[in-house]
Design a protein around this motif. Structure first.
Motif, PDB file in Angstrom:
ATOM      1  N   ALA A 151      49.103  54.581 -15.258  1.00  0.00           N
ATOM      2  CA  ALA A 151      49.931  53.137 -14.322  1.00  0.00           C
ATOM      3  C   ALA A 151      48.641  52.194 -13.784  1.00  0.00           C
ATOM      4  O   ALA A 151      48.715  51.000 -13.400  1.00  0.00           O
ATOM      5  N   TRP A 152      47.668  53.214 -13.415  1.00  0.00           N
ATOM      6  CA  TRP A 152      46.997  52.335 -12.195  1.00  0.00           C
ATOM      7  C   TRP A 152      46.161  51.145 -13.310  1.00  0.00           C
ATOM      8  O   TRP A 152      45.753  50.496 -12.703  1.00  0.00           O
ATOM      9  N   ILE A 173      50.549  41.666  -8.623  1.00  0.00           N
ATOM     10  CA  ILE A 173      49.737  42.509  -7.411  1.00  0.00           C
ATOM     11  C   ILE A 173      50.631  43.826  -6.652  1.00  0.00           C
ATOM     12  O   ILE A 173      50.421  44.332  -6.015  1.00  0.00           O
ATOM     13  N   ALA A 174      52.012  43.621  -6.651  1.00  0.00           N
ATOM     14  CA  ALA A 174      52.853  43.769  -5.941  1.00  0.00           C
ATOM     15  C   ALA A 174      53.512  44.845  -6.352  1.00  0.00           C
ATOM     16  O   ALA A 174      52.890  46.519  -5.531  1.00  0.00           O
ATOM     17  N   HIS A 175      52.858  45.453  -7.999  1.00  0.00           N
ATOM     18  CA  HIS A 175      52.903  46.806  -8.354  1.00  0.00           C
ATOM     19  C   HIS A 175      51.878  47.596  -8.408  1.00  0.00           C
ATOM     20  O   HIS A 175      52.162  48.878  -7.924  1.00  0.00           O
ATOM     21  N   ILE A 176      50.436  46.741  -7.933  1.00  0.00           N
ATOM     22  CA  ILE A 176      49.749  47.725  -7.684  1.00  0.00           C
ATOM     23  C   ILE A 176      49.337  47.885  -6.192  1.00  0.00           C
ATOM     24  O   ILE A 176      49.268  48.957  -6.239  1.00  0.00           O
ATOM     25  N   ASN A 177      49.826  47.076  -5.380  1.00  0.00           N
ATOM     26  CA  ASN A 177      49.670  47.509  -3.872  1.00  0.00           C
ATOM     27  C   ASN A 177      50.639  48.420  -3.627  1.00  0.00           C
ATOM     28  O   ASN A 177      50.996  50.129  -2.418  1.00  0.00           O
ATOM     29  N   ASN A 178      51.753  49.080  -4.361  1.00  0.00           N
ATOM     30  CA  ASN A 178      52.751  50.509  -4.196  1.00  0.00           C
ATOM     31  C   ASN A 178      52.475  51.673  -5.418  1.00  0.00           C
ATOM     32  O   ASN A 178      52.817  52.675  -4.384  1.00  0.00           O
TER      33      ASN A 178
END
Length: 297
Positions: A151-152, A173-178
């Motif tokens: 996922a990352w 970016i929002a998904h990465i920050n999660n």
């Protein structure tokens, strides 16, 4: 054997049954049975201490250090599997692992460290892809380390390929920050450690003397079976032969020895579950049960 003891399924009768198996195999036998439904049933650091204690009370000289280690476990910490193999090899001159039903995940890694593997027709090993335990408000949950890494990396690649002016950037970016970067690093480390440990254990155990390519192939198949299919998928004797394992003693289900092995396994498992123990070590002389006061939920 005492009829009353047999009916009541007391540990003393387990010892008699194990002694009968020893007479037939001319090998010492030691059991490690986990309560698969118990929250404390996973392989943990204290298990190696329990193993060392029960080995100290086991007469290994009687059969010249030839030891059978019967295991039933869904796995746990890989490093515990490694420590238990080292402890077993400290005491035994020849080590066989017997799997009456299932030895999954870290328990599979432990089996890798044996000289030979004793299986029945329905005995199961399992994938060795590591699982990351995440704590949540509704309890712990396990997520494959490979899923977190994939996922990352997928989000990172999507961000690199995306036009900086694209409205999709904010969402990526929002998904990465999660995703916790520390969890990603821990997942990468766990995956690398599990694979290297598997290679080391096989190289000194079931695949000792085999070319490194065969060892690497076997490890890749055990990992891929979990990552591509499911961590709960079974690996039975047919696949093991296909993957290069020729150190397997397959016993027919109608063989008298297998009936003796499976009978004592079932009786110990029933005893452990009925008493609410998390796990249980037993030899022909005695037994050690862990977490006596903690009952399964």
């Amino acid at each position: 054997h005492s009829i009353i003891g047999t009916i009541q399924n007391e540990p003393q009768t387990h010892g008699h049954s194990l002694a009968d198996i020893e007479k037939k195999t001319q090998r010492t036998i030691l059991c490690y049975i986990a309560n698969l439904g118990h929250p404390g049933g996973a392989m943990k650091q204290e298990d190696d201490k329990g193993l060392d204690i029960i080995l100290q009370t086991t007469d290994l000289k009687k059969y010249d250090g030839r030891l059978d280690f019967l295991i039933s476990s869904n796995g746990g910490l890989p490093e515990v599997a490694d420590k238990m193999v080292q402890t077993l090899r400290t005491h035994a001159t020849d080590l066989r692992v017997i799997v009456p039903k299932s030895a999954m995940s870290a328990a599979t890694l432990l089996a890798f460290g044996a000289d030979r593997l004793v299986l029945g027709e329905t005995s199961e090993l399992g994938p060795i892809d590591p699982q990351m335990i995440l704590k949540g408000p509704k309890g712990d949950s396990a997520i494959p380390a490979s899923n977190i890494i994939d996922a990352w990396e997928r989000l990172r690649d999507d961000l690199k390929a995306c036009n900086p002016q694209s409205p999709d950037v904010a969402g990526i970016i929002a998904h990465i920050n999660n995703i916790n970067p520390l969890l990603v690093q821990a997942s990468i480390k766990a995956k690398s450690f599990s694979e290297q440990l598997a290679k080391d254990l096989l190289g000194g155990g079931l695949l000792k003397g085999k070319p490194q390519e065969i060892i690497n192939f076997a490890v890749s198949e055990f990992v891929a079976r979990g990552e591509k299919l499911s961590h709960g998928m079974s690996v039975r004797h047919v696949l093991l032969r296909k993957w290069g394992f020729d150190t397997i003693d397959l016993i027919n289900k109608d063989d008298e020895l297998w009936k003796m092995i499976f009978n004592v396994f079932l009786r110990i498992e029933i005893y452990v579950v009925s008493k609410g123990f998390s796990k249980h070590f037993a030899n022909s002389n005695g037994f050690i049960s862990q977490q006596i006061s903690t009952r399964a939920v």
